[in-house]
Write a protein that holds these residues in place. Sequence first.
Motif, PDB file in Angstrom:
ATOM      1  N   ARG A 103      16.070 -79.459  59.452  1.00 14.39           N
ATOM      2  CA  ARG A 103      16.082 -80.824  60.002  1.00 14.39           C
ATOM      3  C   ARG A 103      14.803 -81.116  60.752  1.00 14.39           C
ATOM      4  O   ARG A 103      14.096 -80.212  61.190  1.00 14.39           O
ATOM      5  N   ARG A 125      22.297 -82.112  62.372  1.00 13.89           N
ATOM      6  CA  ARG A 125      22.320 -81.121  61.284  1.00 13.89           C
ATOM      7  C   ARG A 125      23.150 -81.617  60.104  1.00 13.89           C
ATOM      8  O   ARG A 125      22.863 -81.321  58.963  1.00 13.89           O
ATOM      9  N   ASN A 127      21.457 -75.119  57.512  1.00 16.48           N
ATOM     10  CA  ASN A 127      22.359 -76.141  58.073  1.00 16.48           C
ATOM     11  C   ASN A 127      22.807 -77.208  57.077  1.00 16.48           C
ATOM     12  O   ASN A 127      22.094 -77.468  56.125  1.00 16.48           O
ATOM     13  N   LEU A 153      23.028 -67.896  67.593  1.00 13.17           N
ATOM     14  CA  LEU A 153      21.876 -68.512  68.255  1.00 13.17           C
ATOM     15  C   LEU A 153      22.367 -69.307  69.473  1.00 13.17           C
ATOM     16  O   LEU A 153      21.764 -69.255  70.541  1.00 13.17           O
ATOM     17  N   ARG A 196      21.596 -68.540  73.325  1.00 15.72           N
ATOM     18  CA  ARG A 196      21.040 -69.589  74.193  1.00 15.72           C
ATOM     19  C   ARG A 196      21.876 -69.719  75.467  1.00 15.72           C
ATOM     20  O   ARG A 196      21.336 -69.835  76.571  1.00 15.72           O
ATOM     21  N   HIS A 224      28.254 -75.457  64.584  1.00 17.57           N
ATOM     22  CA  HIS A 224      26.860 -75.275  65.040  1.00 17.57           C
ATOM     23  C   HIS A 224      26.225 -76.666  65.004  1.00 17.57           C
ATOM     24  O   HIS A 224      25.492 -77.016  64.082  1.00 17.57           O
ATOM     25  N   GLY A 264      18.706 -76.900  69.854  1.00 16.96           N
ATOM     26  CA  GLY A 264      17.979 -76.880  68.577  1.00 16.96           C
ATOM     27  C   GLY A 264      17.079 -78.106  68.455  1.00 16.96           C
ATOM     28  O   GLY A 264      15.912 -78.006  68.045  1.00 16.96           O
ATOM     29  N   ALA A 265      17.617 -79.269  68.854  1.00 16.24           N
ATOM     30  CA  ALA A 265      16.834 -80.509  68.777  1.00 16.24           C
ATOM     31  C   ALA A 265      15.657 -80.453  69.752  1.00 16.24           C
ATOM     32  O   ALA A 265      14.554 -80.920  69.429  1.00 16.24           O
ATOM     33  N   ILE A 282      12.954 -78.450  68.217  1.00 20.05           N
ATOM     34  CA  ILE A 282      12.272 -79.220  67.159  1.00 20.05           C
ATOM     35  C   ILE A 282      11.303 -80.226  67.786  1.00 20.05           C
ATOM     36  O   ILE A 282      10.169 -80.392  67.330  1.00 20.05           O
ATOM     37  N   SER A 291      11.771 -76.520  63.285  1.00 15.87           N
ATOM     38  CA  SER A 291      12.971 -75.955  63.891  1.00 15.87           C
ATOM     39  C   SER A 291      12.733 -74.512  64.336  1.00 15.87           C
ATOM     40  O   SER A 291      11.737 -73.886  63.971  1.00 15.87           O
ATOM     41  N   SER A 292      13.678 -73.993  65.106  1.00 19.29           N
ATOM     42  CA  SER A 292      13.544 -72.644  65.669  1.00 19.29           C
ATOM     43  C   SER A 292      13.304 -71.627  64.557  1.00 19.29           C
ATOM     44  O   SER A 292      13.845 -71.755  63.456  1.00 19.29           O
TER      45      SER A 292
HETATM   46  C1  LMR Z   1      18.755 -74.347  65.641  1.00 18.59           C
HETATM   47  O1  LMR Z   1      19.820 -74.437  66.241  1.00 18.59           O
HETATM   48  O2  LMR Z   1      17.680 -74.161  66.234  1.00 18.59           O
HETATM   49  C2  LMR Z   1      18.731 -74.431  64.142  1.00 18.59           C
HETATM   50  O3  LMR Z   1      20.021 -74.658  63.662  1.00 18.59           O
HETATM   51  C3  LMR Z   1      17.791 -75.476  63.640  1.00 18.59           C
HETATM   52  C4  LMR Z   1      18.237 -76.875  63.999  1.00 18.59           C
HETATM   53  O4  LMR Z   1      18.208 -77.747  63.126  1.00 18.59           O
HETATM   54  O5  LMR Z   1      18.603 -77.110  65.151  1.00 18.59           O
END
Ligand code: LMR
Length: 310
Positions: free
Chosen positions: A70, A76, A109, A136, A140, A165, A209-210, A213, A219-220
């Motif tokens: 993404r 996602r 995703n 993940l 976090r 997720h 995650g956002a 980005i 992305s991560s």
């Molecule tokens: C994340 O959580 O870092 C990955 O799933 C990538 C994303 O689109 O957030």
Amino acid sequence: MIANGDVFGKEQSVILHLLDIPPAMGVLEGVCMEIDDLALPLVKGYVKTTEPELAFKDVDAAFLVGAMPRREGMERKDLLSANVKIFKVQGEALNKYAKKDVKVLVVGNPANTNALICSFYAPSIPKENFTAMTRLDQNRAQSAIAKRLGLCVSNVKNVTIWGNHSSTQFPDVFNASVKLPGSSKSVYDSINDSQWLESDFIKTIQTRGAAVIQARKMSSAMSAAKAAVDHMRDWWSGTSEGSWVSMGVISDGSYGIPKDLIYSLPVSISNKQWKIVQGLKITDFAKSKLDLTAKELLEEKEEAMAVCNA
Ligand code: LMR
């Protein structure tokens, strides 16, 4: 990390099956040169291919990472129509060519729904063998709690991620504890700020995650790879007594969650089999969060089936 023994152990040699699309074959060639040049004793060989039947032939474990990532401003689930068919094809190939006890970790995703679709198209493989990565999110959450307390991540135990997720996930520290030599205290008591725990903390993990980005414009990568390693290593080697990890697994009605979704749950693992941890306290606040993320997964499931049947 896999080739270095971080997943299957320092004694286990590996043959890497590397699948990519035709335009990426040049890059894959370069990756294979690097694998050679790493000179890692555990690597007994690799297969580089564009053919799912070769990629999945007799594999013991599959990391399904290939999907469109993404970009800024997307959720996602906006990737669903672009990605879900990849997981249909990979499910079909796993069904035909992989070992029946293959362990599948979906990273691409929307991971939960992609894992569900993959499993649906692989009916000869037990549903328990398909999982989605929420490690993940767990990492976090664990890290955010440790940072807030000025402790090391290893002092924080049993953080649970429930559901999707996605930004509806519920990072739950109600049953988590802070362990220090000779003492153990709940995360709630240690932090002593339920306002932070029930608002900012949850929001931060849900949208991490956002945020990555937005900062990286991609992305991560490192943290996602490490989480995939953690997930598969624990599935392979088990969890320690009294502790659990979070994995997107097939729901069985536990905690009132609808059956047959890939839903992140607390699991303990032994003999390479995960088991849902039962009896955790779910407050009314938590229950409303569990329901919300289940609702999103039900909607994704419906949309994904429609895409696959179109
Ligand atoms: C994340 O959580 O870092 C990955 O799933 C990538 C994303 O689109 O957030």
